[in-house]
Motif scaffolding. Structure first.
Motif, PDB file in Angstrom:
ATOM      1  N   UNK A 174      37.044 -57.991 -84.165  1.00 37.00           N
ATOM      2  CA  UNK A 174      35.956 -58.458 -83.304  1.00 37.00           C
ATOM      3  C   UNK A 174      36.436 -59.609 -82.444  1.00 37.00           C
ATOM      4  N   UNK A 175      35.502 -60.436 -82.050  1.00 38.13           N
ATOM      5  CA  UNK A 175      35.833 -61.589 -81.223  1.00 38.13           C
ATOM      6  C   UNK A 175      34.990 -62.781 -81.648  1.00 38.13           C
ATOM      7  N   UNK A 176      35.615 -63.954 -81.657  1.00 39.80           N
ATOM      8  CA  UNK A 176      34.895 -65.193 -81.873  1.00 39.80           C
ATOM      9  C   UNK A 176      34.660 -65.848 -80.525  1.00 39.80           C
ATOM     10  N   UNK A 177      33.492 -66.427 -80.331  1.00 40.43           N
ATOM     11  CA  UNK A 177      33.145 -67.085 -79.072  1.00 40.43           C
ATOM     12  C   UNK A 177      33.019 -68.578 -79.364  1.00 40.43           C
ATOM     13  N   UNK A 178      33.724 -69.392 -78.580  1.00 42.78           N
ATOM     14  CA  UNK A 178      33.833 -70.826 -78.835  1.00 42.78           C
ATOM     15  C   UNK A 178      33.363 -71.640 -77.639  1.00 42.78           C
ATOM     16  N   UNK A 179      32.798 -72.774 -77.962  1.00 37.54           N
ATOM     17  CA  UNK A 179      32.444 -73.799 -76.962  1.00 37.54           C
ATOM     18  C   UNK A 179      32.838 -75.118 -77.598  1.00 37.54           C
ATOM     19  N   UNK A 180      33.613 -75.914 -76.885  1.00 42.23           N
ATOM     20  CA  UNK A 180      34.068 -77.211 -77.410  1.00 42.23           C
ATOM     21  C   UNK A 180      34.747 -77.053 -78.770  1.00 42.23           C
ATOM     22  N   UNK A 181      35.587 -76.016 -78.902  1.00 39.83           N
ATOM     23  CA  UNK A 181      36.354 -75.756 -80.131  1.00 39.83           C
ATOM     24  C   UNK A 181      35.488 -75.376 -81.340  1.00 39.83           C
ATOM     25  N   UNK A 182      34.226 -75.102 -81.126  1.00 40.45           N
ATOM     26  CA  UNK A 182      33.332 -74.672 -82.208  1.00 40.45           C
ATOM     27  C   UNK A 182      32.988 -73.199 -82.025  1.00 40.45           C
ATOM     28  N   UNK A 183      33.184 -72.405 -83.051  1.00 50.95           N
ATOM     29  CA  UNK A 183      32.792 -71.001 -82.971  1.00 50.95           C
ATOM     30  C   UNK A 183      31.278 -70.931 -83.152  1.00 50.95           C
ATOM     31  N   UNK A 184      30.596 -70.438 -82.131  1.00 50.27           N
ATOM     32  CA  UNK A 184      29.139 -70.367 -82.173  1.00 50.27           C
ATOM     33  C   UNK A 184      28.612 -68.948 -82.082  1.00 50.27           C
ATOM     34  N   UNK A 185      29.500 -67.999 -81.806  1.00 47.05           N
ATOM     35  CA  UNK A 185      29.058 -66.607 -81.700  1.00 47.05           C
ATOM     36  C   UNK A 185      30.175 -65.687 -82.163  1.00 47.05           C
ATOM     37  N   UNK A 186      29.766 -64.488 -82.522  1.00 47.93           N
ATOM     38  CA  UNK A 186      30.669 -63.478 -83.052  1.00 47.93           C
ATOM     39  C   UNK A 186      30.287 -62.143 -82.437  1.00 47.93           C
ATOM     40  N   UNK A 187      31.281 -61.395 -81.981  1.00 45.78           N
ATOM     41  CA  UNK A 187      31.039 -60.046 -81.493  1.00 45.78           C
ATOM     42  C   UNK A 187      31.700 -59.090 -82.478  1.00 45.78           C
ATOM     43  N   UNK A 225      21.545 -68.942 -72.606  1.00 46.99           N
ATOM     44  CA  UNK A 225      22.056 -70.316 -72.622  1.00 46.99           C
ATOM     45  C   UNK A 225      21.317 -71.151 -73.666  1.00 46.99           C
ATOM     46  N   UNK A 226      20.003 -70.989 -73.756  1.00 48.89           N
ATOM     47  CA  UNK A 226      19.219 -71.736 -74.743  1.00 48.89           C
ATOM     48  C   UNK A 226      19.622 -71.355 -76.166  1.00 48.89           C
ATOM     49  N   UNK A 227      19.751 -70.061 -76.419  1.00 47.88           N
ATOM     50  CA  UNK A 227      20.172 -69.613 -77.742  1.00 47.88           C
ATOM     51  C   UNK A 227      21.610 -70.045 -78.025  1.00 47.88           C
ATOM     52  N   UNK A 228      22.450 -70.037 -76.998  1.00 50.50           N
ATOM     53  CA  UNK A 228      23.815 -70.517 -77.151  1.00 50.50           C
ATOM     54  C   UNK A 228      23.847 -71.988 -77.536  1.00 50.50           C
ATOM     55  N   UNK A 229      22.989 -72.796 -76.900  1.00 51.18           N
ATOM     56  CA  UNK A 229      22.915 -74.228 -77.251  1.00 51.18           C
ATOM     57  C   UNK A 229      22.457 -74.409 -78.697  1.00 51.18           C
ATOM     58  N   UNK A 230      21.485 -73.593 -79.123  1.00 50.20           N
ATOM     59  CA  UNK A 230      21.035 -73.652 -80.522  1.00 50.20           C
ATOM     60  C   UNK A 230      22.185 -73.318 -81.469  1.00 50.20           C
ATOM     61  N   UNK A 231      22.968 -72.306 -81.120  1.00 48.52           N
ATOM     62  CA  UNK A 231      24.077 -71.873 -81.969  1.00 48.52           C
ATOM     63  C   UNK A 231      25.192 -72.914 -82.001  1.00 48.52           C
ATOM     64  N   UNK A 232      25.489 -73.526 -80.860  1.00 52.31           N
ATOM     65  CA  UNK A 232      26.506 -74.590 -80.824  1.00 52.31           C
ATOM     66  C   UNK A 232      26.040 -75.762 -81.679  1.00 52.31           C
ATOM     67  N   UNK A 233      24.767 -76.107 -81.594  1.00 54.73           N
ATOM     68  CA  UNK A 233      24.232 -77.208 -82.406  1.00 54.73           C
ATOM     69  C   UNK A 233      24.352 -76.880 -83.898  1.00 54.73           C
ATOM     70  N   UNK A 234      24.069 -75.636 -84.281  1.00 54.32           N
ATOM     71  CA  UNK A 234      24.210 -75.237 -85.685  1.00 54.32           C
ATOM     72  C   UNK A 234      25.667 -75.324 -86.120  1.00 54.32           C
ATOM     73  N   UNK A 235      26.580 -74.882 -85.259  1.00 57.69           N
ATOM     74  CA  UNK A 235      28.014 -74.959 -85.581  1.00 57.69           C
ATOM     75  C   UNK A 235      28.454 -76.415 -85.709  1.00 57.69           C
ATOM     76  N   UNK A 236      27.923 -77.267 -84.843  1.00 55.05           N
ATOM     77  CA  UNK A 236      28.272 -78.694 -84.897  1.00 55.05           C
ATOM     78  C   UNK A 236      27.757 -79.329 -86.195  1.00 55.05           C
ATOM     79  N   UNK A 237      26.515 -79.008 -86.564  1.00 58.35           N
ATOM     80  CA  UNK A 237      25.970 -79.548 -87.822  1.00 58.35           C
ATOM     81  C   UNK A 237      26.804 -79.092 -89.013  1.00 58.35           C
TER      82      UNK A 237
END
Length: 124
Positions: free
Chosen positions: A24-37, A91-103
């Protein structure tokens, strides 16, 4: 779903990096994986603060079968179909996911620090 499709979905979130992993693929923002395909489906990182949103939306977690045949559920939940065609929602859901990854990353760092402190013994 290829890398350009993923970048297009998250264009409102800003630049993302895509890395191949386990078929699959991991999707990252600011070195945090926030999504998975996986298998052509897009899953977003959740935690205790965000999982109810996905559950209420009728989503489901990404799961896989282990070598012993048991099923493992992950903290990645299927992105609502409506967000795939709506850059603002994505984008909103992506921000939620990045925040969860950051936490999650912050919690791991705190736990590691506690472990190091215990291992080093009392300070005199």
């Amino acid at each position: 779903m290829d890398a350009e499709d993923i970048r297009e979905i998250f264009r409102g979130l800003g630049p993302v990096q895509i890395r191949r992993m386990f078929g699959g693929q991991g999707v990252y923002r600011d070195e945090l994986m926030f999504a998975l395909v996986a298998s052509g489906e897009l899953y977003l990182k959740t935690d205790d603060e965000s999982v109810a949103f996905y559950r209420d939306a009728g989503s489901r977690p990404f799961s896989y079968e282990t070598c012993d045949g048991s099923k493992t559920l992950t903290s990645y939940w299927l992105m609502p179909e409506s967000a795939l065609d709506d850059p603002e929602e994505a984008a909103e859901l992506g921000r939620m996911a990045v925040a969860a990854a950051r936490r999650k990353a912050t919690g791991k760092a705190k736990a590691a620090m506690k472990t190091r402190r215990r291992a080093s013994g009392p300070v005199t």
